[in-house]
Design a protein around this motif. Sequence first.
Motif, short mmCIF file in Angstrom:
data_model
loop_
_atom_site.label_atom_id
_atom_site.label_comp_id
_atom_site.label_asym_id
_atom_site.label_seq_id
_atom_site.Cartn_x
_atom_site.Cartn_y
_atom_site.Cartn_z
N LYS A 51 73.85 13.74 51.88
CA LYS A 51 73.93 13.73 50.33
C LYS A 51 75.01 14.55 49.87
O LYS A 51 75.57 15.40 50.73
N GLN A 52 75.38 14.30 48.67
CA GLN A 52 76.39 15.36 48.01
C GLN A 52 75.37 16.64 47.53
O GLN A 52 74.16 16.48 47.12
N SER A 53 75.95 17.65 47.57
CA SER A 53 75.43 19.04 47.13
C SER A 53 75.69 19.26 45.51
O SER A 53 76.91 18.87 45.20
N VAL A 54 74.90 19.90 44.75
CA VAL A 54 75.04 19.94 43.53
C VAL A 54 74.70 21.66 43.47
O VAL A 54 73.55 21.91 43.77
N ILE A 55 75.55 22.26 42.79
CA ILE A 55 75.48 23.75 42.86
C ILE A 55 75.66 24.29 41.47
O ILE A 55 76.54 23.78 40.62
N THR A 56 74.76 25.17 40.72
CA THR A 56 74.86 25.69 39.81
C THR A 56 74.42 27.22 39.51
O THR A 56 73.42 27.63 40.51
#
Length: 346
Positions: A51-56
Amino acid sequence: MPKNNNESNTPLDKLGEFGLIKQLTKDFKIYHKNTVKGVGDDAAVLDKTNKQSVITTDLLIEGVHFDLGYMPLKHLGYKSVIVNLSDVYAMNAAAKQITVSIAVSNRFPTEAIEELYAGIKLACDTYQVDLIGGDTTSSTKGLLISITAIGEANKEDIVYRNGAKSNDLLVVTGDLAGAYMGLQVLEREKQVFQLDPNSQPDLSKYAYIVERQLKPEARKDVVGLFKDLGVKPTAMIDISDGLSSEILHLCEQSNVGCNLFEEKIPLDPQVISTLEEFELEHTTIALSSGEDYELLFTIAQKDYDKIQANPNFTVIGHMTDKTEGIHLITRSNQKMELIAQGWRSF
Ligand code: ADP
Ligand code: MG
């Protein structure tokens, strides 16, 4: 607040940095298979997924973002995690891991930081995210918390701020202005307390809004709902800074205009009665107050049937051609330009 009785007043430097980290993180569970190594080495290790990573990341500073005068440390820990998870969910992604970095002055005993971590742990368990690392350092004054959240989603499921189209419906989850009105109540009680330290505030009448301020939740459930309902929003953002400011972000990034209908903005009865008690104008506060951590999104008209019966969602407007501008349509059917702090009156 730091306690004053001796048995719960261990100076921070007693355990040493390593001992403190160990003490704070020992009870955390690992929920995700792709967390290969969490706390304890030079760096955490995540197995890659397809999957794609989502970082915040968010940075919270005492006196700027929180006031320990009415914010218990456990709640602060919980809320610090929530504000980050909310950003992950606003991408229509699943939150998986967090890192937590803190800077603490020695006015805090170890027990106070343990309270903070009890709140962080409660959020990790409630939302099933893994604490995988962080950093610990001293500060000359006050408390500073920085949290990074890592999530993942299939490439085709990620929802950005820039996908709204003219004629899409504008939808909000839950209700608005509760966190702000809870803060008003807490600020008032703090002043009463400063004048009379023996005062015992009865906040039961304000339970919902105080909870919205002190123990907000992130809308993980809504990401699940989208999946169940077969809906993918065209654009989405979480409401941290206030409805009007988030609408402006969606419009600017999507290159569209918007009509927002005043009469549709969802407010809880307790919010309404407190607005009246404080003699505040409903719509101004609903538009400009932040920290509700609800989701604001747009959907294609064809998806309306899928969401209309669900009590989590309120359709509050629709997107227009950019040339039509961004407006609030008032109850008396007047068209006012929306600005970040609310709307522009004539
Ligand atoms: P280094 O000196 O290499 O930065 P640290 O001693 O700061 O290592 O950290 C040791 C381990 O503890 C690392 O896995 C780090 O991610 C973790 N860690 C440090 N501080 C915190 C914290 N406040 N919360 C959670 N994990 C932490
Ligand atoms: Mg370090």
